[in-house]
Design a protein around this motif. Structure first.
Motif, PDB file in Angstrom:
ATOM      1  N   PRO A  20       0.824  -1.199   0.000  1.00  0.00           N
ATOM      2  CA  PRO A  20       0.000   0.000   0.000  1.00  0.00           C
ATOM      3  C   PRO A  20       0.862   1.254   0.000  1.00  0.00           C
ATOM      4  O   PRO A  20       2.073   1.167   0.138  1.00  0.00           O
ATOM      5  CB  PRO A  20      -0.767  -0.134   1.325  1.00  0.00           C
ATOM      6  N   ARG A  21       0.288   2.393  -0.172  1.00  0.00           N
ATOM      7  CA  ARG A  21       1.035   3.641  -0.113  1.00  0.00           C
ATOM      8  C   ARG A  21       1.145   4.141   1.320  1.00  0.00           C
ATOM      9  O   ARG A  21       2.113   4.813   1.670  1.00  0.00           O
ATOM     10  CB  ARG A  21       0.344   4.711  -0.970  1.00  0.00           C
TER      11      ARG A  21
ATOM     12  N   THR B 231       3.378  -6.957   4.854  1.00  0.00           N
ATOM     13  CA  THR B 231       4.026  -7.179   3.561  1.00  0.00           C
ATOM     14  C   THR B 231       3.792  -5.996   2.659  1.00  0.00           C
ATOM     15  O   THR B 231       2.652  -5.554   2.481  1.00  0.00           O
ATOM     16  CB  THR B 231       3.509  -8.458   2.882  1.00  0.00           C
ATOM     17  N   LEU B 232       4.895  -5.477   2.109  1.00  0.00           N
ATOM     18  CA  LEU B 232       4.842  -4.390   1.147  1.00  0.00           C
ATOM     19  C   LEU B 232       5.176  -4.954  -0.229  1.00  0.00           C
ATOM     20  O   LEU B 232       6.038  -5.823  -0.361  1.00  0.00           O
ATOM     21  CB  LEU B 232       5.840  -3.295   1.518  1.00  0.00           C
ATOM     22  N   ARG B 233       4.489  -4.420  -1.221  1.00  0.00           N
ATOM     23  CA  ARG B 233       4.673  -4.948  -2.571  1.00  0.00           C
ATOM     24  C   ARG B 233       5.233  -3.885  -3.498  1.00  0.00           C
ATOM     25  O   ARG B 233       4.826  -2.720  -3.459  1.00  0.00           O
ATOM     26  CB  ARG B 233       3.353  -5.444  -3.138  1.00  0.00           C
ATOM     27  N   CYS B 234       6.158  -4.313  -4.336  1.00  0.00           N
ATOM     28  CA  CYS B 234       6.696  -3.471  -5.400  1.00  0.00           C
ATOM     29  C   CYS B 234       6.452  -4.177  -6.723  1.00  0.00           C
ATOM     30  O   CYS B 234       6.809  -5.355  -6.871  1.00  0.00           O
ATOM     31  CB  CYS B 234       8.183  -3.232  -5.202  1.00  0.00           C
ATOM     32  N   HIS B 235       5.867  -3.464  -7.654  1.00  0.00           N
ATOM     33  CA  HIS B 235       5.556  -4.028  -8.963  1.00  0.00           C
ATOM     34  C   HIS B 235       6.136  -3.149 -10.058  1.00  0.00           C
ATOM     35  O   HIS B 235       5.966  -1.935 -10.037  1.00  0.00           O
ATOM     36  CB  HIS B 235       4.040  -4.129  -9.139  1.00  0.00           C
TER      37      HIS B 235
ATOM     38  N   LEU C  67       8.469  -7.197   0.308  1.00  0.00           N
ATOM     39  CA  LEU C  67       9.208  -6.971   1.543  1.00  0.00           C
ATOM     40  C   LEU C  67       8.293  -7.320   2.712  1.00  0.00           C
ATOM     41  O   LEU C  67       7.192  -6.770   2.809  1.00  0.00           O
ATOM     42  CB  LEU C  67       9.653  -5.516   1.641  1.00  0.00           C
ATOM     43  N   THR C  68       8.753  -8.214   3.580  1.00  0.00           N
ATOM     44  CA  THR C  68       7.938  -8.638   4.714  1.00  0.00           C
ATOM     45  C   THR C  68       8.616  -8.304   6.028  1.00  0.00           C
ATOM     46  O   THR C  68       9.805  -8.577   6.211  1.00  0.00           O
ATOM     47  CB  THR C  68       7.663 -10.154   4.657  1.00  0.00           C
ATOM     48  N   LEU C  69       7.827  -7.710   6.907  1.00  0.00           N
ATOM     49  CA  LEU C  69       8.231  -7.504   8.283  1.00  0.00           C
ATOM     50  C   LEU C  69       7.515  -8.593   9.069  1.00  0.00           C
ATOM     51  O   LEU C  69       6.287  -8.575   9.194  1.00  0.00           O
ATOM     52  CB  LEU C  69       7.812  -6.126   8.791  1.00  0.00           C
ATOM     53  N   GLU C  70       8.247  -9.567   9.544  1.00  0.00           N
ATOM     54  CA  GLU C  70       7.620 -10.739  10.170  1.00  0.00           C
ATOM     55  C   GLU C  70       6.852 -10.354  11.425  1.00  0.00           C
ATOM     56  O   GLU C  70       5.777 -10.876  11.697  1.00  0.00           O
ATOM     57  CB  GLU C  70       8.681 -11.780  10.489  1.00  0.00           C
ATOM     58  N   SER C  71       7.413  -9.447  12.191  1.00  0.00           N
ATOM     59  CA  SER C  71       6.787  -8.986  13.436  1.00  0.00           C
ATOM     60  C   SER C  71       7.188  -7.522  13.607  1.00  0.00           C
ATOM     61  O   SER C  71       8.271  -7.232  14.098  1.00  0.00           O
ATOM     62  CB  SER C  71       7.258  -9.835  14.616  1.00  0.00           C
TER      63      SER C  71
ATOM     64  N   PHE D 247      12.990   5.037  -8.866  1.00  0.00           N
ATOM     65  CA  PHE D 247      12.419   4.787  -7.551  1.00  0.00           C
ATOM     66  C   PHE D 247      10.906   4.822  -7.623  1.00  0.00           C
ATOM     67  O   PHE D 247      10.324   5.627  -8.354  1.00  0.00           O
ATOM     68  CB  PHE D 247      12.919   5.847  -6.558  1.00  0.00           C
ATOM     69  N   GLY D 248      10.273   3.948  -6.832  1.00  0.00           N
ATOM     70  CA  GLY D 248       8.836   3.955  -6.728  1.00  0.00           C
ATOM     71  C   GLY D 248       8.358   5.117  -5.877  1.00  0.00           C
ATOM     72  O   GLY D 248       9.160   5.875  -5.327  1.00  0.00           O
ATOM     73  N   PRO D 249       7.045   5.267  -5.736  1.00  0.00           N
ATOM     74  CA  PRO D 249       6.490   6.418  -5.028  1.00  0.00           C
ATOM     75  C   PRO D 249       6.634   6.347  -3.512  1.00  0.00           C
ATOM     76  O   PRO D 249       6.463   7.357  -2.838  1.00  0.00           O
ATOM     77  CB  PRO D 249       5.014   6.397  -5.427  1.00  0.00           C
ATOM     78  N   GLY D 250       6.963   5.179  -2.974  1.00  0.00           N
ATOM     79  CA  GLY D 250       7.167   5.056  -1.536  1.00  0.00           C
ATOM     80  C   GLY D 250       5.943   4.550  -0.800  1.00  0.00           C
ATOM     81  O   GLY D 250       4.802   4.728  -1.255  1.00  0.00           O
ATOM     82  N   THR D 251       6.198   3.899   0.332  1.00  0.00           N
ATOM     83  CA  THR D 251       5.148   3.459   1.254  1.00  0.00           C
ATOM     84  C   THR D 251       5.474   3.990   2.632  1.00  0.00           C
ATOM     85  O   THR D 251       6.563   3.742   3.151  1.00  0.00           O
ATOM     86  CB  THR D 251       5.070   1.913   1.320  1.00  0.00           C
ATOM     87  N   ARG D 252       4.535   4.720   3.183  1.00  0.00           N
ATOM     88  CA  ARG D 252       4.732   5.250   4.536  1.00  0.00           C
ATOM     89  C   ARG D 252       4.130   4.270   5.520  1.00  0.00           C
ATOM     90  O   ARG D 252       2.906   4.048   5.534  1.00  0.00           O
ATOM     91  CB  ARG D 252       4.083   6.619   4.677  1.00  0.00           C
TER      92      ARG D 252
END
Lengths: 116, 113
Positions: free
Chosen positions: A8-9, A20-24, A76-80, A107-112
Motif C-alpha cells: 500500500p502507499r 508485507t509491502l509490494r513493489c511491482h 518486503l515482509t516484516l515478520e513482526s 524509484f517507486g512512489p514510496g510506502t509510509r
C-alpha cells in the motif's frame, strides 16, 4: 515515468503484526531494491534482488525478509513489526550496466509505514 | 564499510546566489549519482557521473566527479526558488552498479526570494 508501483502507499499497523509491502514494475528490469528512509539517515538498503528467487541482504536487513517469484514483483515482509521499523520504504529498479546518459535506476512512489 | 558524507546538511540561500554541495565517499568508485527529492515525493535522478573528471550540467545545476579525491560537487548557479528540495548523492556499493547504493544523508536546500 518508469512503471513502478508500490502498495500500500500508507499503512498503520500494531507492534508484533506481520506486514508485507509490494513493489511491482513493468520495465522488465533485472535488479530490484528495497530502501528505507529515515530523518537524518538518508536512504539505507534493506535487501535487493538480482533475479527471480535470487536475493541478498543490504545494510539494514535485520527484521526483514524478501521474496521474488516473478520478475515484476518484489515483496518486503516484516515478520513482526516493531516501532523502529516506522519509516518510508522505497522500491527501486535498475539494470546492472549503466549506459551513459540513462538513469541508473528508478524509484517507486514510496510506502509510509507507521508501527504503533 | 562504504561511507558517504554530504556537506552541508542544511542550506538556506537567497535567489540569485551561487553555492556548492559537497559529497565525499570513502572507497574507490568511478560511479556517483545525484538525486533530488521534493517533500513527500520520491527520488528523481539528476546526474550519473561515470568517470574521473566527469562533468554534467542541467540548467542551473552542474555536477562533477574527482575520483582521486573521492569527491563530487553539485554546484548551483543563480539559484531560483524552484530548486528548493533535498539533494542526495549516492555511490555504488560494489562499484559495479548492481548491489545497490549507499546514500549520503542529504542536503536540505531552501532558496528564499
Amino acid at each position: 515515468d518508469a512503471g513502478i508501483t508500490q502498495s500500500p502507499r500508507h499503512k498503520v499497523t500494531e507492534t508484533g503484526t506481520p506486514v508485507t509491502l509490494r513493489c511491482h514494475q513493468t520495465e522488465n528490469h533485472r535488479y530490484m531494491y528495497w530502501y528505507r528512509q529515515d530523518p537524518g539517515h538518508g536512504l539505507r538498503l534493506i535487501h535487493y534482488s538480482y533475479g527471480v528467487k535470487d536475493t541478498d541482504k543490504g545494510e539494514v536487513s535485520d527484521g526483514y525478509s524478501v521474496s521474488r517469484s516473478k520478475t515484476e514483483d518484489f515483496l518486503l515482509t516484516l515478520e513482526s513489526a516493531t516501532s523502529s521499523q516506522t519509516s518510508v520504504y522505497f522500491c527501486a529498479i535498475s539494470e546492472p550496466e549503466v549506459v551513459p546518459g540513462i538513469s541508473p535506476g528508478y524509484f517507486g512512489p514510496g510506502t509510509r509505514l507507521t508501527v504503533t | 564499510e562504504l561511507k558517504v558524507e554530504q556537506n552541508p546538511l542544511f542550506l538556506s540561500m537567497q535567489e540569485g546566489k551561487n553555492y556548492t554541495i559537497y559529497c565525499n565517499y570513502s572507497t574507490t568508485s568511478d560511479r556517483l549519482y545525484w538525486y533530488r527529492q521534493d517533500p513527500g515525493k520520491s527520488l528523481e535522478s539528476l546526474f550519473v557521473l561515470l568517470s574521473n573528471g566527469a562533468v554534467k550540467q542541467e540548467g542551473r545545476l552542474m555536477a562533477s566527479l574527482d575520483t582521486k579525491a573521492r569527491l563530487s560537487t553539485l554546484h548551483i548557479t543563480a539559484a531560483v526558488h524552484d530548486l528548493s528540495a533535498t539533494y542526495f548523492c549516492a555511490v555504488d556499493i560494489d562499484g559495479g552498479g548492481a548491489d545497490g547504493l549507499t546514500f549520503g544523508k542529504g542536503t536540505h536546500l531552501i532558496i528564499q526570494p
